[in-house]
Design an enzyme around this catalytic site. Structure first.
Site, PDB file in Angstrom:
ATOM      1  N   ARG A  53       0.889  -1.214   0.087  1.00 47.94           N
ATOM      2  CA  ARG A  53       0.004  -0.021  -0.162  1.00 47.94           C
ATOM      3  C   ARG A  53       0.795   1.275  -0.033  1.00 47.94           C
ATOM      4  O   ARG A  53       0.394   2.229  -0.537  1.00 47.94           O
ATOM      5  CB  ARG A  53      -0.932   0.061   1.099  1.00 47.94           C
ATOM      6  CG  ARG A  53      -1.750   1.500   1.446  1.00 47.94           C
ATOM      7  CD  ARG A  53      -2.942   1.261   2.282  1.00 47.94           C
ATOM      8  NE  ARG A  53      -2.727   0.488   3.494  1.00 47.94           N
ATOM      9  CZ  ARG A  53      -1.828   0.636   4.465  1.00 47.94           C
ATOM     10  NH1 ARG A  53      -1.328   1.795   4.646  1.00 47.94           N
ATOM     11  NH2 ARG A  53      -1.926  -0.235   5.400  1.00 47.94           N
ATOM     12  N   TYR A 106     -17.728  16.314 -15.196  1.00 42.75           N
ATOM     13  CA  TYR A 106     -17.874  14.668 -15.075  1.00 42.75           C
ATOM     14  C   TYR A 106     -18.940  14.507 -13.925  1.00 42.75           C
ATOM     15  O   TYR A 106     -18.867  14.932 -12.994  1.00 42.75           O
ATOM     16  CB  TYR A 106     -16.684  14.093 -15.008  1.00 42.75           C
ATOM     17  CG  TYR A 106     -16.902  12.527 -14.866  1.00 42.75           C
ATOM     18  CD1 TYR A 106     -17.146  11.679 -16.020  1.00 42.75           C
ATOM     19  CD2 TYR A 106     -16.612  11.906 -13.752  1.00 42.75           C
ATOM     20  CE1 TYR A 106     -17.474  10.266 -15.796  1.00 42.75           C
ATOM     21  CE2 TYR A 106     -16.746  10.528 -13.712  1.00 42.75           C
ATOM     22  CZ  TYR A 106     -17.142   9.945 -14.474  1.00 42.75           C
ATOM     23  OH  TYR A 106     -17.331   8.473 -14.529  1.00 42.75           O
ATOM     24  N   ASP A 179      -8.694  18.405 -14.883  1.00 43.19           N
ATOM     25  CA  ASP A 179      -9.034  16.991 -15.228  1.00 43.19           C
ATOM     26  C   ASP A 179      -8.509  16.903 -16.739  1.00 43.19           C
ATOM     27  O   ASP A 179      -9.248  17.384 -17.550  1.00 43.19           O
ATOM     28  CB  ASP A 179     -10.458  16.837 -14.865  1.00 43.19           C
ATOM     29  CG  ASP A 179     -10.891  15.235 -15.150  1.00 43.19           C
ATOM     30  OD1 ASP A 179     -10.026  14.500 -16.109  1.00 43.19           O
ATOM     31  OD2 ASP A 179     -11.872  14.805 -14.731  1.00 43.19           O
ATOM     32  N   LYS A 204      -9.160   5.823 -19.190  1.00 38.69           N
ATOM     33  CA  LYS A 204      -9.439   6.010 -20.369  1.00 38.69           C
ATOM     34  C   LYS A 204      -8.319   6.224 -21.363  1.00 38.69           C
ATOM     35  O   LYS A 204      -7.641   5.098 -21.701  1.00 38.69           O
ATOM     36  CB  LYS A 204     -10.250   7.741 -20.443  1.00 38.69           C
ATOM     37  CG  LYS A 204     -11.117   7.507 -19.037  1.00 38.69           C
ATOM     38  CD  LYS A 204     -12.329   6.950 -19.307  1.00 38.69           C
ATOM     39  CE  LYS A 204     -13.252   6.877 -18.009  1.00 38.69           C
ATOM     40  NZ  LYS A 204     -13.710   8.137 -17.398  1.00 38.69           N
TER      41      LYS A 204
END
Ligand SMILES: *Cc1c(COP(=O)(O)O)cnc(C)c1O
Length: 388
Positions: A53, A106, A179, A204
């Site tokens: 982590r 978004y 973004d 994406k």
């Protein structure tokens, strides 16, 4: 084998963070599918690696690559775009702080800010980012600590002037976040226009093959980077090794993919313009797009996303969306395969009936990198279905 900032984008994409494995010489850095690392004595870590982590070499390799491509000093990779956004906002803001974001942000970003983070005292105003007076007015209430821009926006493909908004944000002592998911760092590097932070859904274009979810935060400022890194470690929404490895592989071909996405989309947008059934084509590469000149000044080319509305209303849009065979009806975008989306009921269903709602006669195309003739033939037969 190594990279320098002076090198071109594609050289950095292929070599940044991709030093061959020191043990075997493997040209492709291995996938470190491990959660923990052997210590050579208590607290004697090998190269700082302790627990997955916290750090993992595969994730480090992706983070180095992302930072080199956005031109930032630090990058952090997360399990999704929204996990990245959540970590950034919690690192940078405190209860009572205010975010100004685009009124066509978004939907998931708006939901995170408006429905989740609002419970922790973060307030927001959604405004038209093309209207600089409206942005100034929204910032003026005094508590604005973050301005959030998406350009091109989803799905209306609006273009926002990053440098102008950076000025307004900085005058008020607020951070500008961009973004950059739709453009990708190949087409647009917001930090060079004055943005403080870039966020991505690497799910994406960056991953590019619709096979790995992920998100990223890229920053220059050391202090902010330390805070984001702490949240990444302390909250733990890190990208898994396999996802990071796939994303790294995808990112190496971003430049050639984006060139093809852009040229295919340009041809399709021009073809759509000529069709009788079409009401309007939203693509920043078209000369009549209100943000065309601005997009030309801040983007290398215009990308692979097109929205189109139909004179026949919602019924026509839905019919086209369901009539294609090369374009697949699916949410998401940015993969090598072409996708068709009906935002009103799919990606943007969560904002239906709000001020962020999308026209019901609109479909959104994520134009892939197939042969453009086949894409055009597919759209042609889908529009023929409207005529019958
Ligand atoms: C998909 C997307 C997100 C959210 O990313 P996830 O990886 O789905 O969490 C954020 N911003 C934009 C512009 C997106 O397209």
């Amino acid at each position: 084998m190594t990279h320098s900032d002076a090198q071109g984008f594609n050289t950095r994409a292929i070599h940044a963070g991709q030093t061959p494995d020191p043990t075997t010489g493997a040209v492709i850095p291995p996938l470190y599918q491990t959660t923990t690392f052997a210590q050579d004595g208590i607290g004697k870590l090998r190269n700082g690696y302790e627990y997955g982590r916290g750090t993992n070499p595969t994730r480090d390799s992706l983070q180095t690559q992302l930072a080199a491509l956005e031109g930032g000093k630090h990058a952090f990779s997360f399990s999704s775009g929204l996990a990245a956004e959540d970590a950034l906002i919690r690192a940078a803001l405190r209860p009572g702080d205010h975010i100004v974001l685009g009124n066509d942000a978004y939907g998931g970003t708006y939901r995170l800010i408006d429905r989740v983070l609002s419970e922790w005292g973060i307030t927001n105003s959604a405004v038209d980012m093309a209207d600089l007076d409206a942005v100034s007015a929204a910032i003026a209430n005094g508590n604005t600590k973050m301005v959030w821009v998406e350009t091109p926006s989803n799905p209306m493909m609006k273009i926002t002037d990053i440098a102008a908004i950076a000025q307004l944000a900085h005058d008020a002592g607020a951070l500008l976040v961009v973004d950059n998911t739709f453009a990708s760092p190949y087409l647009q590097q917001p930090l060079t226009f004055g943005a403080d932070v870039v966020v991505h859904s690497t799910t994406k274009y960056i991953g590019g093959h619709s096979d790995a979810s992920g998100g990223a935060v890229v920053v220059d400022d050391d202090g902010l980077a330390e805070k984001v890194g702490f949240i990444q470690f302390a909250v733990g929404a890190v990208s898994a090794p396999m996802e990071a490895w796939l994303t790294t592989r995808g990112l190496k071909t971003l430049g050639v993919r984006m060139d093809r996405h852009s040229s295919n989309a340009t041809a399709i947008a021009q073809w759509l313009l000529e069709q009788d059934e079409v009401e309007h084509v939203y693509y920043p590469g078209l000369a009549d797009h209100p943000g065309h000149d601005l997009a030309a000044s801040q983007m290398k080319s215009f990308g692979g996303m097109i929205s189109v509305t139909f004179k026949g209303g919602a019924e026509a849009a839905k019919k086209v969306a369901e009539a294609t065979s090369v374009f697949t009806l699916a949410e998401s975008l940015g993969g090598i395969e072409s996708l068709m989306n009906y935002p009103s009921d799919m990606t943007h269903a969560s904002v239906k009936g709000t001020e962020l709602a999308v026209p019901e006669n609109l479909i959104r195309l994520s134009v892939g990198i197939e042969d453009v003739e086949d894409l055009l033939a597919d759209l042609e037969q889908a529009l023929t279905a409207l005529r019958s």
